[in-house]
Design a protein around this motif. Structure first.
Motif, PDB file in Angstrom:
ATOM      1  N   ARG A 167       0.852  -1.187   0.000  1.00  0.00           N
ATOM      2  CA  ARG A 167       0.000   0.000   0.000  1.00  0.00           C
ATOM      3  C   ARG A 167       0.885   1.232   0.000  1.00  0.00           C
ATOM      4  O   ARG A 167       1.992   1.204   0.523  1.00  0.00           O
ATOM      5  N   TYR A 168       0.359   2.314  -0.551  1.00  0.00           N
ATOM      6  CA  TYR A 168       1.115   3.558  -0.579  1.00  0.00           C
ATOM      7  C   TYR A 168       0.288   4.662   0.043  1.00  0.00           C
ATOM      8  O   TYR A 168      -0.875   4.837  -0.280  1.00  0.00           O
ATOM      9  N   ARG A 169       0.933   5.391   0.952  1.00  0.00           N
ATOM     10  CA  ARG A 169       0.260   6.547   1.552  1.00  0.00           C
ATOM     11  C   ARG A 169       1.140   7.765   1.339  1.00  0.00           C
ATOM     12  O   ARG A 169       2.256   7.823   1.863  1.00  0.00           O
ATOM     13  N   ILE A 187      -3.512   3.718  -0.723  1.00  0.00           N
ATOM     14  CA  ILE A 187      -4.052   2.959  -1.844  1.00  0.00           C
ATOM     15  C   ILE A 187      -3.177   1.737  -2.061  1.00  0.00           C
ATOM     16  O   ILE A 187      -2.000   1.723  -1.739  1.00  0.00           O
ATOM     17  N   SER A 188      -3.770   0.750  -2.616  1.00  0.00           N
ATOM     18  CA  SER A 188      -3.059  -0.502  -2.888  1.00  0.00           C
ATOM     19  C   SER A 188      -2.330  -0.364  -4.208  1.00  0.00           C
ATOM     20  O   SER A 188      -2.923   0.088  -5.188  1.00  0.00           O
ATOM     21  N   GLY A 211       6.586   9.253   0.430  1.00  0.00           N
ATOM     22  CA  GLY A 211       5.496   8.756   1.249  1.00  0.00           C
ATOM     23  C   GLY A 211       5.870   7.468   1.943  1.00  0.00           C
ATOM     24  O   GLY A 211       7.041   7.100   2.009  1.00  0.00           O
ATOM     25  N   THR A 212       4.856   6.798   2.456  1.00  0.00           N
ATOM     26  CA  THR A 212       5.086   5.575   3.213  1.00  0.00           C
ATOM     27  C   THR A 212       4.513   4.396   2.442  1.00  0.00           C
ATOM     28  O   THR A 212       3.359   4.423   2.017  1.00  0.00           O
ATOM     29  N   PHE A 213       5.340   3.369   2.259  1.00  0.00           N
ATOM     30  CA  PHE A 213       4.909   2.152   1.589  1.00  0.00           C
ATOM     31  C   PHE A 213       4.770   1.061   2.644  1.00  0.00           C
ATOM     32  O   PHE A 213       5.702   0.806   3.407  1.00  0.00           O
ATOM     33  N   SER A 265       6.236  -0.860   7.520  1.00  0.00           N
ATOM     34  CA  SER A 265       6.261   0.272   6.589  1.00  0.00           C
ATOM     35  C   SER A 265       7.678   0.726   6.311  1.00  0.00           C
ATOM     36  O   SER A 265       8.542   0.659   7.167  1.00  0.00           O
ATOM     37  N   VAL A 266       7.867   1.236   5.100  1.00  0.00           N
ATOM     38  CA  VAL A 266       9.142   1.835   4.731  1.00  0.00           C
ATOM     39  C   VAL A 266       8.857   3.217   4.180  1.00  0.00           C
ATOM     40  O   VAL A 266       7.943   3.418   3.384  1.00  0.00           O
TER      41      VAL A 266
END
Lengths: 216, 154
Positions: free
Chosen positions: A60-62, A70-71, A116-118, A134-135
């Motif tokens: 997912r990405y934020r 979102i995926s 962002g955060t993955f 998360s990365v």
């Protein structure tokens, strides 16, 4: 004794199923990248059970400053699915090997909007209980040098050289002393040749002032 | 003999203190409302006094490293002086003390030169830390050379 064994086995059986249900997901903490480059985000997991056929990875990405995620990539049932509609269209590729617990993705042609955060979530049925990891991705125009890296490197190298020189100095002194000792014991005929050419002086104490004694 | 010893030791301690002050205080460049380098970048405006990290560029890190090394070498030279004072044979030179002190002066010189050349704001004034670094360089060089020609008498 039997009672202790029974108690221990009950306790272990009680703990073991709890432990085997948790899955631990590992990713990096933070990644830095240059604009326009590609980056491979790694995701792996630890599970007590062996890899099942239904192992799944979800990325997912934020974006920074947003609350929704979102995926962007999903692997399930042996098939990899990537983003074909959103910001990462045609830029994400699933490059992991799920059979080896690797669920990494490759993101191409990074831009500043990719900051962002993955989050990677892995599931290995029946091990499904676990926290996703998360990365954080930071995209730079020029990769900045971290504070103190060069400072520490210069100081370390100079002090290391200093220690090395001191060690070599004392080692050479030690070795030379030993070599002188072993040389005079081995090459006695050569020393006799040297000694014959020397002028004879009166010995203060008989027997000690020979050429050989002086060389030793 | 004692006078020379005390004088040389006083000079060495002075150099050490100058190096420490120059390295630790963050006043290599000053302007009307602030100062910067080596470690912090502070300025005062209408909202108060703000400090941030000095820039991370490679030349500043090199200056930091060289100043720290100069302090370390000056201190090691002080220890070597104390050691050689009691353990050196009669007539010997304070070789190690001198070597470390001269190396310290070389490092200070390099640090000051790198800072002078690579500084981005050439219109701002230099602060006292910068001046102390340049003062410490010849003093440490002289101190090192004195140790080189000094011989132990008793």
């Amino acid at each position: 004794m039997l009672r202790v064994l029974a108690l221990a086995s009950v306790v272990l059986l009680g703990i073991a199923p709890q432990a085997s249900q948790a899955i631990t997901v590992y990713t990096s903490w933070e990644r830095h990248a240059l604009v326009g480059s590609d980056i491979r985000l790694s995701c792996t997991f630890f599970s007590w059970r062996s890899i099942s056929e239904d192992v799944s990875f979800t990325w997912r990405y934020r974006p920074d400053g947003s609350k929704d995620s979102i995926s962007i990539a999903h692997f399930a049932g042996g098939e990899a699915y990537t983003d074909n509609k959103g910001v990462f269209k045609d830029r994400v590729e699933f490059v992991g090997n799920p059979k080896r617990r690797d669920g990494s993705i490759l993101i191409k042609n990074l831009d500043f909007s990719d900051n962002g955060t993955f989050t990677c979530d892995a599931k290995n049925p029946p091990d499904i209980v676990g926290r996703p990891s998360s990365v954080r991705l930071l995209v730079f125009e020029n990769l900045p040098i971290q504070a103190g890296v060069i400072t520490g490197a210069i100081i370390g190298v100079v002090l290391g050289l200093l220690v090395l020189i001191v060690v070599i100095y004392y080692l050479m002194r030690f070795l030379v002393a030993r070599r002188v000792f072993s040389l005079s014991v081995r090459s006695v005929p050569r020393l006799w040749g040297l000694c014959r050419g020397r002028e004879q002086r009166p010995e203060p104490i008989p027997g000690t002032d020979t050429c050989l004694a002086k060389a030793l | 003999m004692l006078c020379i010893l005390l004088g040389v030791l006083a000079l060495h301690l002075l150099v050490f203190i100058l190096l420490i002050v120059s390295t630790a205080s963050s006043q290599w460049t000053v302007e009307a409302r602030g100062h910067t380098d080596l470690w912090y970048n502070c300025h005062s405006d209408t909202q108060g006094y703000h400090c941030s990290q000095a820039s991370n560029e490679d030349w500043i890190q090199a200056v930091q490293a060289l100043m720290i090394l100069a302090v370390v070498f000056c201190f090691v030279s002080l220890l070597a002086f104390a050691y050689q004072l009691f353990r050196l044979f009669k007539g010997g030179r304070f070789f190690f003390t001198s070597i470390f002190q001269i190396l310290a002066s070389v490092f200070v010189m390099c640090a000051a030169i790198i800072y002078t050349v690579m500084r981005p704001d050439s219109d701002k004034d230099y602060g006292y830390s910068y001046v102390l670094a340049w003062v410490a360089f010849p003093l440490s060089l002289i101190s090192g050379l004195i140790y080189l020609i000094l011989r132990k008498k008793d």
